[in-house]
Design a protein around this motif. Sequence first.
Motif, PDB file in Angstrom:
ATOM      1  N   ARG A 120       0.842  -1.212   0.000  1.00  0.00           N
ATOM      2  CA  ARG A 120       0.000   0.000   0.000  1.00  0.00           C
ATOM      3  C   ARG A 120       0.868   1.251   0.000  1.00  0.00           C
ATOM      4  N   PHE A 121       1.895   1.216   0.808  1.00  0.00           N
ATOM      5  CA  PHE A 121       2.790   2.373   0.922  1.00  0.00           C
ATOM      6  C   PHE A 121       3.464   2.669  -0.418  1.00  0.00           C
ATOM      7  N   MET A 122       3.981   1.620  -1.047  1.00  0.00           N
ATOM      8  CA  MET A 122       4.694   1.809  -2.317  1.00  0.00           C
ATOM      9  C   MET A 122       3.746   2.287  -3.416  1.00  0.00           C
ATOM     10  N   VAL A 123       2.625   1.570  -3.573  1.00  0.00           N
ATOM     11  CA  VAL A 123       1.715   1.917  -4.675  1.00  0.00           C
ATOM     12  C   VAL A 123       1.151   3.313  -4.465  1.00  0.00           C
ATOM     13  N   GLY A 124       0.581   3.542  -3.279  1.00  0.00           N
ATOM     14  CA  GLY A 124      -0.029   4.845  -3.012  1.00  0.00           C
ATOM     15  C   GLY A 124       0.994   5.964  -3.065  1.00  0.00           C
ATOM     16  N   GLY A 125       2.151   5.734  -2.438  1.00  0.00           N
ATOM     17  CA  GLY A 125       3.189   6.768  -2.410  1.00  0.00           C
ATOM     18  C   GLY A 125       3.693   7.087  -3.806  1.00  0.00           C
ATOM     19  N   THR A 126       3.922   6.052  -4.621  1.00  0.00           N
ATOM     20  CA  THR A 126       4.435   6.298  -5.973  1.00  0.00           C
ATOM     21  C   THR A 126       3.423   7.061  -6.814  1.00  0.00           C
ATOM     22  N   LEU A 127       2.145   6.604  -6.755  1.00  0.00           N
ATOM     23  CA  LEU A 127       1.114   7.300  -7.536  1.00  0.00           C
ATOM     24  C   LEU A 127       1.037   8.770  -7.118  1.00  0.00           C
ATOM     25  N   ARG A 177      10.439  13.811   1.054  1.00  0.00           N
ATOM     26  CA  ARG A 177      10.577  13.432   2.466  1.00  0.00           C
ATOM     27  C   ARG A 177       9.278  13.653   3.220  1.00  0.00           C
ATOM     28  N   ILE A 178       8.720  14.841   3.061  1.00  0.00           N
ATOM     29  CA  ILE A 178       7.490  15.173   3.772  1.00  0.00           C
ATOM     30  C   ILE A 178       6.349  14.304   3.263  1.00  0.00           C
ATOM     31  N   GLY A 179       6.252  14.166   1.949  1.00  0.00           N
ATOM     32  CA  GLY A 179       5.171  13.398   1.363  1.00  0.00           C
ATOM     33  C   GLY A 179       5.165  11.963   1.844  1.00  0.00           C
ATOM     34  N   LEU A 180       6.346  11.341   1.915  1.00  0.00           N
ATOM     35  CA  LEU A 180       6.378   9.931   2.319  1.00  0.00           C
ATOM     36  C   LEU A 180       6.098   9.771   3.810  1.00  0.00           C
ATOM     37  N   ALA A 181       6.502  10.735   4.611  1.00  0.00           N
ATOM     38  CA  ALA A 181       6.168  10.656   6.043  1.00  0.00           C
ATOM     39  C   ALA A 181       4.656  10.706   6.219  1.00  0.00           C
ATOM     40  N   ILE A 182       4.011  11.597   5.475  1.00  0.00           N
ATOM     41  CA  ILE A 182       2.554  11.675   5.556  1.00  0.00           C
ATOM     42  C   ILE A 182       1.929  10.381   5.049  1.00  0.00           C
ATOM     43  N   ALA A 183       2.540   9.789   4.027  1.00  0.00           N
ATOM     44  CA  ALA A 183       2.016   8.526   3.503  1.00  0.00           C
ATOM     45  C   ALA A 183       2.018   7.450   4.581  1.00  0.00           C
ATOM     46  N   ILE A 184       3.049   7.400   5.410  1.00  0.00           N
ATOM     47  CA  ILE A 184       3.086   6.388   6.479  1.00  0.00           C
ATOM     48  C   ILE A 184       1.964   6.632   7.473  1.00  0.00           C
ATOM     49  N   ILE A 185       1.769   7.889   7.832  1.00  0.00           N
ATOM     50  CA  ILE A 185       0.704   8.211   8.786  1.00  0.00           C
ATOM     51  C   ILE A 185      -0.654   7.755   8.238  1.00  0.00           C
ATOM     52  N   LEU A 186      -0.892   8.065   6.959  1.00  0.00           N
ATOM     53  CA  LEU A 186      -2.186   7.710   6.378  1.00  0.00           C
ATOM     54  C   LEU A 186      -2.332   6.209   6.181  1.00  0.00           C
ATOM     55  N   LEU A 187      -1.211   5.555   5.908  1.00  0.00           N
ATOM     56  CA  LEU A 187      -1.235   4.104   5.765  1.00  0.00           C
ATOM     57  C   LEU A 187      -1.808   3.474   7.031  1.00  0.00           C
ATOM     58  N   VAL A 188      -1.257   3.874   8.166  1.00  0.00           N
ATOM     59  CA  VAL A 188      -1.700   3.305   9.438  1.00  0.00           C
ATOM     60  C   VAL A 188      -3.154   3.654   9.696  1.00  0.00           C
ATOM     61  N   ALA A 189      -3.488   4.914   9.431  1.00  0.00           N
ATOM     62  CA  ALA A 189      -4.862   5.342   9.686  1.00  0.00           C
ATOM     63  C   ALA A 189      -5.835   4.524   8.846  1.00  0.00           C
ATOM     64  N   VAL A 223      10.892   2.099  12.257  1.00  0.00           N
ATOM     65  CA  VAL A 223      11.929   1.589  11.361  1.00  0.00           C
ATOM     66  C   VAL A 223      11.581   1.932   9.910  1.00  0.00           C
ATOM     67  N   LEU A 224      10.279   1.806   9.590  1.00  0.00           N
ATOM     68  CA  LEU A 224       9.845   2.154   8.230  1.00  0.00           C
ATOM     69  C   LEU A 224      10.149   3.622   7.928  1.00  0.00           C
ATOM     70  N   GLY A 225       9.861   4.471   8.894  1.00  0.00           N
ATOM     71  CA  GLY A 225      10.140   5.901   8.711  1.00  0.00           C
ATOM     72  C   GLY A 225      11.617   6.171   8.506  1.00  0.00           C
ATOM     73  N   VAL A 226      12.454   5.555   9.358  1.00  0.00           N
ATOM     74  CA  VAL A 226      13.899   5.770   9.242  1.00  0.00           C
ATOM     75  C   VAL A 226      14.407   5.249   7.907  1.00  0.00           C
ATOM     76  N   ALA A 227      13.880   4.083   7.496  1.00  0.00           N
ATOM     77  CA  ALA A 227      14.341   3.501   6.232  1.00  0.00           C
ATOM     78  C   ALA A 227      13.954   4.388   5.051  1.00  0.00           C
ATOM     79  N   THR A 228      12.730   4.937   5.093  1.00  0.00           N
ATOM     80  CA  THR A 228      12.297   5.815   4.002  1.00  0.00           C
ATOM     81  C   THR A 228      13.197   7.039   3.915  1.00  0.00           C
ATOM     82  N   SER A 229      13.429   7.618   5.075  1.00  0.00           N
ATOM     83  CA  SER A 229      14.257   8.815   5.101  1.00  0.00           C
ATOM     84  C   SER A 229      15.668   8.513   4.608  1.00  0.00           C
ATOM     85  N   ALA A 230      16.193   7.336   4.982  1.00  0.00           N
ATOM     86  CA  ALA A 230      17.532   6.966   4.516  1.00  0.00           C
ATOM     87  C   ALA A 230      17.532   6.748   3.012  1.00  0.00           C
ATOM     88  N   ALA A 231      16.426   6.181   2.491  1.00  0.00           N
ATOM     89  CA  ALA A 231      16.364   5.954   1.043  1.00  0.00           C
ATOM     90  C   ALA A 231      16.363   7.282   0.295  1.00  0.00           C
TER      91      ALA A 231
END
Lengths: 248, 279
Positions: free
Chosen positions: B93-100, B211-223, B258-266
């Motif tokens: 979900r994170f990859m598909v939604g975030g990429t789109l 960076r900001i967009g993907l952090a928000i994506a994680i928040i919405l993913l969980v929600a 960990v997901l957040g840190v990994a995204t930021s590192a990527a």
Amino acid sequence: MELRVAGLTHRYGETCVLDDVSLEIPAGRIVCVVGPSGCGKSTLLRMLGGLERPAAGRVLQIGRPPEGSLNPLTYVFQDFALLPWRDVAGNVRLVLEDHRLPNREDVIADVLARTRLTEFARALPRQLSGGMKQRVAIARALAVRPAVMLMDEPLSALDAQTRELLMDDLIGLWMRERFTAVYVTHNLAEAVRLGHRVVVLSRRPGRIREIVEIDEPLGGRGAMEEVQAHLWGLMRDEARAADAELVP
Amino acid sequence: MTDTTHSPHGARSAQTDGSARPVPFRGGGFRPATNRWAGPLVFALLIAFVEVGLRAGWISNLTLPLPSDVLATFVQLYETGLLWRHLVPSLTRFMVGGTLGALAGIGVGTLIGLFGLARAGLVPMVAALFPVPKIALLPLFVIWFGIGEGSKYALIALGTFTPMVVATYGAVDNVDRTLIRMGQSFGLSWGSIVRKIVLPGAMPGILSGLRIGLAIAIILLVAAEMLGAQYGIGAYILEAGSLYDLERLFAGVAILSVLGVATSAAVAWVERRVLRWRS
Ligand SMILES: Nc1ncnc2c1ncn2[C@@H]1O[C@H](COP(=O)(O)OP(=O)(O)OP(=O)(O)O)[C@@H](O)[C@H]1O
Ligand SMILES: [Mg+2]
């Protein structure tokens, strides 16, 4: 190919910048344009290359650009305008990529050799000194085989020594291949070193004060003190008045 | 008085009496040095502090779970294979939604940056969309895209989209105009100018928007997963929370961190590669 400027007039809002400027740029010659700050030199050059439309008057191309010219009217900018994310060769390649050329890499290698940049082909702009950056910009301009080079204070961002060296380079390039150029400058020493013809503009609105022909061959010129003194005589009062003017 | 001083302003010899001191240094600071160990060390110290405090009893064992128990829960999660059951749908979900969302955001942001009409028409829209808590729109998306994955993709994409648009058009605005003029003066085509001058020039801004967009994506993913999913980290956390199972709750939260840190590192890795020309 020659350029002819006929009755060029331009206004920015209320301020008249150029007033009825007419002049000829003969093929194979370097025409220098000098004049006080804000008199419209850069504006004139933008119109010569078609980057801006004049309010009145015309810029005419006479004759066809030479065979193989990819961009007949080509600029060399004061601030180099290199892409910082491309290396030296990549910056030259940029202007060739839109054209189908069988020997693109040969053209790049040739212009880099002519500007003595071959060993820096892989360097990024941030690694280069100002003088080298301007040589890259000149190489890029040469790569499209311009009919007329339009140079807006190409050396003003450089220190005095580098400027001397680059002037020698430009003269060397011209001796090899007699390109046509319009060369805008503040520096009278540059104008008399490089110009076959020096156009003196008055302060705003820019009108032609005088056109000085210099007959001595480009290669063997000295400081040309008398010509410089004559030009300075034409410009001094104008420059002082222009300096004391408020910017519109 | 003898006339032996050559110091400016006729300073007296008393002021140049030979006592030599080095010029005091005052240029330091304002340049945070990097230290790769400081971050992990703070984590380790904090966890050790909680562990010791709980075992010694000066932290009430109602407030926090034992870190070692959380670790054990995590190991169990891994061994039962449940970890992947939850992680794979979440990551998809994170990859598909975030990429789109990121691609659409870059596209629309570029249009806004380049065309006056798009700017006039779309900037108010984006401004209206930005402050809306996207999770409030989930029911709408469920109606539009169904209860399954579609609505989750849409929600995450929308969350990534808005910050990407704003970052991209700001970055396009800031591209050096003289470079664009240079491109025009060499007769480059419109497409070449956009691809070779505008987009690379806007890349620093686009990446910081990412960076900001993907952090928000994680928040919405969980929600989104909390509101309707059988598997997924959000569902796992929700289930643990409703049972007051703090060990599992913290295991889930740790996975998100960990997901957040990994995204930021990527993103940082991409920045280093793509923006090598900068310094
Ligand atoms: N796009 C513009 N809009 C409004 N005014 C302009 C614009 N471009 C230039 N001007 C004004 O027109 C006048 C001439 O400008 P121009 O840049 O051609 O002068 P210049 O001779 O090149 O000056 P300098 O020697 O400082 O480079 C200046 O007064 C400037 O403020
Ligand atoms: Mg100028």
